[in-house]
Motif scaffolding. Structure first.
Motif, PDB file in Angstrom:
ATOM      1  N   ARG A 130       0.821  -1.212   0.000  1.00  0.00           N
ATOM      2  CA  ARG A 130       0.000   0.000   0.000  1.00  0.00           C
ATOM      3  C   ARG A 130       0.861   1.271   0.000  1.00  0.00           C
ATOM      4  NH1 ARG A 130      -4.988   0.324  -1.291  1.00  0.00           N
ATOM      5  NH2 ARG A 130      -5.461   1.767   0.356  1.00  0.00           N
ATOM      6  N   ARG A 131       2.071   1.148   0.524  1.00  0.00           N
ATOM      7  CA  ARG A 131       3.005   2.286   0.538  1.00  0.00           C
ATOM      8  C   ARG A 131       3.832   2.361  -0.745  1.00  0.00           C
ATOM      9  NH1 ARG A 131       4.858   1.096   6.658  1.00  0.00           N
ATOM     10  NH2 ARG A 131       3.082   2.135   7.683  1.00  0.00           N
ATOM     11  N   GLY A 132       3.575   1.438  -1.681  1.00  0.00           N
ATOM     12  CA  GLY A 132       4.284   1.460  -2.953  1.00  0.00           C
ATOM     13  C   GLY A 132       5.555   0.640  -2.989  1.00  0.00           C
ATOM     14  N   HIS A 133       5.741  -0.225  -2.004  1.00  0.00           N
ATOM     15  CA  HIS A 133       6.942  -1.069  -1.948  1.00  0.00           C
ATOM     16  C   HIS A 133       6.536  -2.528  -2.117  1.00  0.00           C
ATOM     17  CE1 HIS A 133       9.070   2.435  -0.497  1.00  0.00           C
ATOM     18  NE2 HIS A 133       8.175   2.565   0.467  1.00  0.00           N
ATOM     19  N   GLY A 134       7.399  -3.294  -2.740  1.00  0.00           N
ATOM     20  CA  GLY A 134       7.149  -4.730  -2.860  1.00  0.00           C
ATOM     21  C   GLY A 134       6.146  -5.069  -3.944  1.00  0.00           C
ATOM     22  N   HIS A 135       5.795  -6.339  -3.970  1.00  0.00           N
ATOM     23  CA  HIS A 135       4.860  -6.865  -4.971  1.00  0.00           C
ATOM     24  C   HIS A 135       3.421  -6.705  -4.504  1.00  0.00           C
ATOM     25  CE1 HIS A 135       8.012  -8.632  -7.384  1.00  0.00           C
ATOM     26  NE2 HIS A 135       8.549  -9.151  -6.291  1.00  0.00           N
ATOM     27  N   LEU A 136       2.503  -6.986  -5.422  1.00  0.00           N
ATOM     28  CA  LEU A 136       1.089  -7.022  -5.108  1.00  0.00           C
ATOM     29  C   LEU A 136       0.872  -7.920  -3.894  1.00  0.00           C
ATOM     30  CD1 LEU A 136      -1.913  -6.534  -5.957  1.00  0.00           C
ATOM     31  CD2 LEU A 136      -1.705  -8.605  -7.348  1.00  0.00           C
ATOM     32  N   ALA A 137       0.059  -7.477  -2.950  1.00  0.00           N
ATOM     33  CA  ALA A 137      -0.242  -8.280  -1.763  1.00  0.00           C
ATOM     34  C   ALA A 137      -1.723  -8.154  -1.455  1.00  0.00           C
ATOM     35  CB  ALA A 137       0.595  -7.814  -0.568  1.00  0.00           C
ATOM     36  N   ALA A 138      -2.358  -9.288  -1.219  1.00  0.00           N
ATOM     37  CA  ALA A 138      -3.782  -9.302  -0.881  1.00  0.00           C
ATOM     38  C   ALA A 138      -3.997  -8.773   0.535  1.00  0.00           C
ATOM     39  CB  ALA A 138      -4.321 -10.725  -0.981  1.00  0.00           C
ATOM     40  N   ARG A 139      -5.214  -8.317   0.785  1.00  0.00           N
ATOM     41  CA  ARG A 139      -5.572  -7.879   2.142  1.00  0.00           C
ATOM     42  C   ARG A 139      -5.362  -9.040   3.108  1.00  0.00           C
ATOM     43  NH1 ARG A 139     -11.161  -6.599   0.663  1.00  0.00           N
ATOM     44  NH2 ARG A 139     -11.608  -7.871   2.483  1.00  0.00           N
ATOM     45  N   PRO A 140      -4.917  -8.737   4.313  1.00  0.00           N
ATOM     46  CA  PRO A 140      -4.772  -9.800   5.318  1.00  0.00           C
ATOM     47  C   PRO A 140      -6.102 -10.534   5.508  1.00  0.00           C
ATOM     48  CG  PRO A 140      -3.741  -7.776   6.072  1.00  0.00           C
ATOM     49  CD  PRO A 140      -4.491  -7.432   4.809  1.00  0.00           C
TER      50      PRO A 140
END
Length: 161
Positions: A85-95
């Motif tokens: 969400r901060r623009g770092h890393g790969h796509l990540a699903a909501r917890p």
């Protein structure tokens, strides 16, 4: 073939015996899952069994399948989601909604095109499917692969005089 069935049966029993129960998530709901060590990661028991069989088959074809990321705790998924969400890393699903939290999603090292090509051709035979567009490394175990054990039983022929 018989030897492979015996090996798969032994692996299934061994994997289940070494499983630990933890809290996982499926579609936002807490659930208890059994996970085992699988390479340098962890995965849900059936996922691990299928991956190990797939990795052995790939190895026979000269392909090295290794897991970069498997089961993730809810806390780890929260961390990855915040980074995304901060623009770092790969796509990540909501917890709570990542299939990594169910232990059925694996991120596989794609070291060269041959690895990806092999997965495209053979992964479904082991129950794995690519489910995230744009992520060639993300594969999920959706089932459809269960090791079959053949048990030799003596024949009981009836002999009537």
């Amino acid at each position: 073939m018989r030897r492979l069935a015996i090996i798969l049966g032994i692996l299934a029993v061994t994997a289940t015996a070494q499983a630990r129960t933890t809290t996982g998530y499926r579609k936002g709901e807490k659930t208890k899952i059994k996970i085992v060590s699988c390479g340098n990661s962890e995965a849900e028991v059936h996922t691990a069994i299928a991956f190990r069989a797939m990795a052995r088959a790939a190895q026979k074809a000269g392909i090295d399948l290794r897991i970069r990321s498997g089961f993730r705790s809810h806390a780890k998924q929260k961390q990855l989601y915040k980074q995304y969400r901060r623009g770092h890393g790969h796509l990540a699903a909501r917890p709570g909604y990542s299939n990594h939290e169910s232990g059925r999603a694996l991120d596989i090292y794609i070291t060269d095109y041959r690895v990806y090509e092999w997965l495209q051709k053979h992964a479904a035979e082991y129950g794995f499917h690519r489910t995230v567009p744009g992520e060639a490394w993300h594969w999920e175990y959706l089932g459809g692969y269960e090791p079959k054990q053949r048990i030799a039983r003596p024949s009981h022929k009836r002999t009537d005089s």
